[in-house]
Design a protein around this motif. Sequence first.
Motif, mmCIF file in Angstrom:
data_model
loop_
_atom_site.group_PDB
_atom_site.id
_atom_site.type_symbol
_atom_site.label_atom_id
_atom_site.label_comp_id
_atom_site.label_asym_id
_atom_site.label_seq_id
_atom_site.Cartn_x
_atom_site.Cartn_y
_atom_site.Cartn_z
ATOM 1 N N MET A 339 0.853 -1.183 0.000
ATOM 2 C CA MET A 339 0.000 0.000 0.000
ATOM 3 C C MET A 339 0.894 1.240 0.000
ATOM 4 S SD MET A 339 -1.324 -0.280 3.944
ATOM 5 C CE MET A 339 -1.418 -2.065 3.897
ATOM 6 N N GLU A 340 0.403 2.296 -0.645
ATOM 7 C CA GLU A 340 1.192 3.519 -0.732
ATOM 8 C C GLU A 340 1.152 4.257 0.594
ATOM 9 O OE1 GLU A 340 -0.055 5.851 -4.026
ATOM 10 O OE2 GLU A 340 0.849 4.515 -5.513
ATOM 11 N N PHE A 341 2.290 4.808 0.944
ATOM 12 C CA PHE A 341 2.420 5.534 2.208
ATOM 13 C C PHE A 341 3.222 6.801 1.952
ATOM 14 C CE2 PHE A 341 4.712 6.516 6.150
ATOM 15 C CZ PHE A 341 3.668 6.553 7.061
ATOM 16 N N ASN A 342 2.605 7.963 2.215
ATOM 17 C CA ASN A 342 3.285 9.239 1.994
ATOM 18 C C ASN A 342 4.040 9.637 3.250
ATOM 19 O OD1 ASN A 342 3.917 12.049 1.498
ATOM 20 N ND2 ASN A 342 2.426 11.952 -0.161
ATOM 21 N N LEU A 343 5.313 9.898 3.110
ATOM 22 C CA LEU A 343 6.144 10.257 4.259
ATOM 23 C C LEU A 343 5.852 11.646 4.790
ATOM 24 C CD1 LEU A 343 9.595 8.777 3.189
ATOM 25 C CD2 LEU A 343 7.971 7.842 4.810
ATOM 26 N N MET A 344 5.022 12.412 4.061
ATOM 27 C CA MET A 344 4.615 13.722 4.559
ATOM 28 C C MET A 344 3.268 13.600 5.270
ATOM 29 S SD MET A 344 5.746 16.444 1.628
ATOM 30 C CE MET A 344 4.707 15.758 0.336
ATOM 31 N N PHE A 345 3.099 14.363 6.355
ATOM 32 C CA PHE A 345 1.824 14.394 7.064
ATOM 33 C C PHE A 345 0.864 15.290 6.286
ATOM 34 C CE2 PHE A 345 4.762 13.280 10.469
ATOM 35 C CZ PHE A 345 4.038 12.331 11.183
ATOM 36 N N SER A 346 -0.209 14.727 5.772
ATOM 37 C CA SER A 346 -1.166 15.501 4.993
ATOM 38 C C SER A 346 -2.253 16.063 5.892
ATOM 39 C CB SER A 346 -1.784 14.638 3.895
ATOM 40 O OG SER A 346 -2.501 13.567 4.466
ATOM 41 N N THR A 347 -2.860 17.153 5.441
ATOM 42 C CA THR A 347 -3.942 17.780 6.189
ATOM 43 C C THR A 347 -4.802 18.577 5.222
ATOM 44 O OG1 THR A 347 -4.455 19.204 8.092
ATOM 45 C CG2 THR A 347 -2.614 19.873 6.705
ATOM 46 N N GLN A 348 -5.912 19.076 5.712
ATOM 47 C CA GLN A 348 -6.787 19.945 4.926
ATOM 48 C C GLN A 348 -6.749 21.333 5.560
ATOM 49 O OE1 GLN A 348 -8.090 18.770 2.148
ATOM 50 N NE2 GLN A 348 -7.437 16.675 2.577
ATOM 51 N N ILE A 349 -6.541 22.347 4.729
ATOM 52 C CA ILE A 349 -6.430 23.711 5.230
ATOM 53 C C ILE A 349 -7.783 24.399 5.085
ATOM 54 C CG2 ILE A 349 -5.234 25.915 4.973
ATOM 55 C CD1 ILE A 349 -2.873 24.390 3.782
ATOM 56 N N GLY A 350 -8.336 24.862 6.204
ATOM 57 C CA GLY A 350 -9.613 25.552 6.182
ATOM 58 C C GLY A 350 -10.768 24.617 6.463
ATOM 59 N N PRO A 351 -11.900 25.177 6.900
ATOM 60 C CA PRO A 351 -13.056 24.344 7.295
ATOM 61 C C PRO A 351 -13.705 23.610 6.132
ATOM 62 C CG PRO A 351 -13.633 26.687 7.288
ATOM 63 C CD PRO A 351 -12.154 26.617 7.093
ATOM 64 N N SER A 352 -13.591 24.158 4.926
ATOM 65 C CA SER A 352 -14.216 23.501 3.781
ATOM 66 C C SER A 352 -13.345 22.411 3.179
ATOM 67 C CB SER A 352 -14.541 24.538 2.697
ATOM 68 O OG SER A 352 -13.335 25.117 2.193
ATOM 69 N N ALA A 353 -12.097 22.294 3.671
ATOM 70 C CA ALA A 353 -11.145 21.288 3.178
ATOM 71 C C ALA A 353 -10.886 21.443 1.687
ATOM 72 C CB ALA A 353 -11.631 19.881 3.495
ATOM 73 N N ALA A 354 -10.996 22.688 1.201
ATOM 74 C CA ALA A 354 -10.810 22.917 -0.236
ATOM 75 C C ALA A 354 -9.342 22.894 -0.633
ATOM 76 C CB ALA A 354 -11.419 24.262 -0.626
ATOM 77 N N VAL A 355 -8.482 23.214 0.317
ATOM 78 C CA VAL A 355 -7.047 23.287 0.024
ATOM 79 C C VAL A 355 -6.341 22.136 0.724
ATOM 80 C CG1 VAL A 355 -4.956 24.675 0.153
ATOM 81 C CG2 VAL A 355 -7.183 25.799 -0.181
ATOM 82 N N LYS A 356 -5.722 21.266 -0.053
ATOM 83 C CA LYS A 356 -4.943 20.172 0.528
ATOM 84 C C LYS A 356 -3.558 20.685 0.875
ATOM 85 C CE LYS A 356 -3.338 15.434 -0.250
ATOM 86 N NZ LYS A 356 -3.239 14.305 -1.196
ATOM 87 N N GLY A 357 -3.065 20.261 2.015
ATOM 88 C CA GLY A 357 -1.744 20.719 2.434
ATOM 89 C C GLY A 357 -0.975 19.640 3.160
ATOM 90 N N PHE A 358 0.254 19.979 3.553
ATOM 91 C CA PHE A 358 1.122 19.060 4.285
ATOM 92 C C PHE A 358 1.863 19.833 5.370
ATOM 93 C CE2 PHE A 358 0.765 17.313 0.000
ATOM 94 C CZ PHE A 358 0.495 15.966 0.246
ATOM 95 N N LEU A 359 2.242 19.120 6.415
ATOM 96 C CA LEU A 359 3.241 19.672 7.327
ATOM 97 C C LEU A 359 4.572 19.600 6.598
ATOM 98 C CD1 LEU A 359 2.265 17.998 10.732
ATOM 99 C CD2 LEU A 359 1.451 20.139 9.744
ATOM 100 N N ARG A 360 5.301 20.700 6.565
ATOM 101 C CA ARG A 360 6.494 20.773 5.721
ATOM 102 C C ARG A 360 7.518 19.689 6.077
ATOM 103 N NH1 ARG A 360 8.779 26.423 8.421
ATOM 104 N NH2 ARG A 360 9.393 25.514 10.418
ATOM 105 N N PRO A 361 8.105 19.044 5.072
ATOM 106 C CA PRO A 361 9.152 18.044 5.312
ATOM 107 C C PRO A 361 10.539 18.666 5.443
ATOM 108 C CG PRO A 361 8.622 18.097 2.994
ATOM 109 C CD PRO A 361 7.724 19.105 3.648
ATOM 110 N N GLU A 362 10.662 19.955 5.124
ATOM 111 C CA GLU A 362 11.911 20.706 5.275
ATOM 112 C C GLU A 362 11.541 22.178 5.351
ATOM 113 O OE1 GLU A 362 14.143 19.837 1.712
ATOM 114 O OE2 GLU A 362 13.116 21.388 0.571
ATOM 115 N N THR A 363 12.475 23.012 5.783
ATOM 116 C CA THR A 363 12.180 24.434 5.929
ATOM 117 C C THR A 363 12.544 25.251 4.691
ATOM 118 O OG1 THR A 363 14.347 24.907 6.917
ATOM 119 C CG2 THR A 363 12.582 24.286 8.421
ATOM 120 N N ALA A 364 13.270 24.641 3.752
ATOM 121 C CA ALA A 364 13.859 25.398 2.646
ATOM 122 C C ALA A 364 12.835 26.046 1.729
ATOM 123 C CB ALA A 364 14.778 24.484 1.827
#
Length: 792
Positions: A339-364
């Motif tokens: 099964m596929e596993f993304n090493l980045m923590f995914s999340t939804q930005i905003g109450p409508s979940a319209a924008v998909k986002g991640f906790l950054r894997p690096e600061t650069a």
Amino acid sequence: MSKHAGLGLCSNREYTQPLRNNTRVVPMRVTGHVSSVVQALFAAAAKKNFNFQTNSTSLLSPHRFLNPLASGCLSVRRNSTNSAAPRKSKLPENWGTKKKSVIEEFKSKKKNKDVIYIMADNAEEILAPLRASVKEQGDLVRKLKEMGEGEIEVKKAVVELKARKKILEDKELELTQKDDGFDRMRMEDLLKRRFFYDQSFAIYGGVTGQYDFGPMGCATKANLLNFWRQFFVLEEGMLEVDCSILTPEPVLKASGHVDRFADLMVKDEKNGECFRLDHLIKATVEKIEKEKGTTAETKDRISTVLSQLDGYNKDQMAGLMAEFNVVSPVTGNPLSPPMEFNLMFSTQIGPSAAVKGFLRPETAQGIFVNFKRLLEFSSGKLPFAAAQIGNAFRNEISPRSGLLRVREFTMAEIEHFCDSSNMSHPKFCEVKDTLMTLYSACDQMDGKKPSQITISEAVGSGLVANETLGFFLVRIKMFLEKVGVNPDKLRFRQHLGNEMAHYARDCWDAEILTSYGWVECVGCADRSAFDLSQHTKATGVKLIAERRLPAPKKVEMMQANLNKATIGKAFKQNAKAIADYFANVDEEEIKKINDNLLSAGFVEIKIGENSFKITTEELKIEKVEKTIHVEEFVPNVIEPSFGIGRILYSIFEHNFKTRADDVQRTYLSLPPVIAPVKCSVLPLSNKAELQARVAEVVQELRKREVSVKVDDSSGSIGRRYARTDEIAIPFGITIDFETLNNSSVTLRERDSTLQVRLPIDKVGETLRDLSNGSLKWTEVMQVFPKFESQEA
């Protein structure tokens, strides 16, 4: 029941847990964590079975090195194999009087995998044939590349090269002598007992790969970061930013993280334990390859699999699992389909979940997307550098090795932007004679040891790509040594060709030798113009700089001319976005747009998630001649990236020490600049007149921003020194009755335990200068009279 039952002990209770590892009793200091004493006792003698009987009141006696057996708080008897009465074990007469603990004697006999290694004198004779084997395979890899052989054949050769390198590295560790000053188990016990750090949410069972820093760990980490900021940001005139942790998906899609940070995972079907599939297949087939009965055909198949492992898709990996009967390495249970596993923590930005986002894997990436603003702040001039300190997140499948592989970690990154046509550095001349330990790609392929060479020779010979990269390698070395990394256990390893990203020109890792082996703690790469170019393509916003030409020149170029009236009428609120798009599009893209207009009569452009169809009535492409005084270019980037947790752990290992006259006394010899507390104040008595002087000294120190810890608890001054040494406090002030007579105090240095006597009015400035490194202890010894005292 004893009042100490909550610690796992009650009076006159018998412990019958079998003992393991043939260990007897561990004399140790007890400071309330009595369960660790009992656990150490239960960790001994697998082939023998003992009963332990405790008296918890004796066992809990504070502030002393105790021998549970000799003090009568714990009795031992062997369990008889028949019904006969148990027989008391006979202890040596000198039990508990030796300076060296019994467990250390035991650890010195077992296979030593928890120690720092130093190469033995005669090791090179044994390693010579292994080095020759690595060189032979390295030459084959070079030959295959020169001959233009197929990618699969080259990858096979590289896999074999890595296997031979691993054998060489393992043999190097096997032939080394241990550093008797380090014991990982004792160090980790100290760090947890004094709450430098411990596993997060421990009362709920803990979460693997997550750690909380306690007061001493938090202060040490903060001091390390403050010194990093002073050493790099302030001294090099960098621009510091603090960017958002939540990152929209398009940003990480452009940078390549969305595609690169996906791994295949499998689960144990019975207990749910997860494994990274490529690692599991690699371990399985390598084990099969080493078995005596494996045929040549199977070995050839395994070689092919290993060389192509990075390129297999989910179905192909499932086929390999079936072909080689891959099961759980822990339980032997069957595994789930991949099964596929993304090493980045995914999340939804905003109450409508319209924008998909991640906790950054690096600061650069936060620095790259703000490049235009940073360039403006730098008055449009290159070179300049931007820096950021912050947390990053990677959802590791199998985090391990303490702070070395975790899911949330602190990074300190620098992005140095420069002109690729001039990679010199104005301060390189200041560091050019610095001697570096460099482990080049060629040395690795030839099976050689790292070489010591000046950075000017390395840059001059082309080993290090350019002066700017060389300058930062030196600065990294200087920083690591100042914060407590042992120079003899630090090297810079160059990435092999197959390790380096396709866009990178050169890349070196600062590796630190720990009990876990060589650990990559800092990466320093010449990333060319990749990141800025990717974000420019994704957004249409030019992330470029300008260089002034020696003389103006005329150039012919394609120019996009929009019919603004038609565009405004057709696209209304999107008209401005379309105009901005064509204002920032580059010459190459304009040529493609012109070809589409000529062939199809329209062009379709994409801005964000929206697509727009532009016709020849709305857009004209014309050739124009312009006189230019500057030319645009995408800057090059040199990126030093520091893993703060890994550096911190390495510093703890390199500075964990024991007293020569008493191996039971351990301490952390952290440099004053990162020590959690700079000074302790120890009054010999709690009498009011001494307490008044304590307040006076503390005020003098705090006025000069010197952190201080007052220890006016009971116990001898020697035991209080030992407690402060454990938490790495580098200096201690003792206020005694002579202080009342002449307003002077004693000042003790942790590592040497030497003391001087100095006036109270000199305490503040002396400790300030010692703490920031502008004054050495040897200089203090020359100014103030030495004080002779026994640490009782």
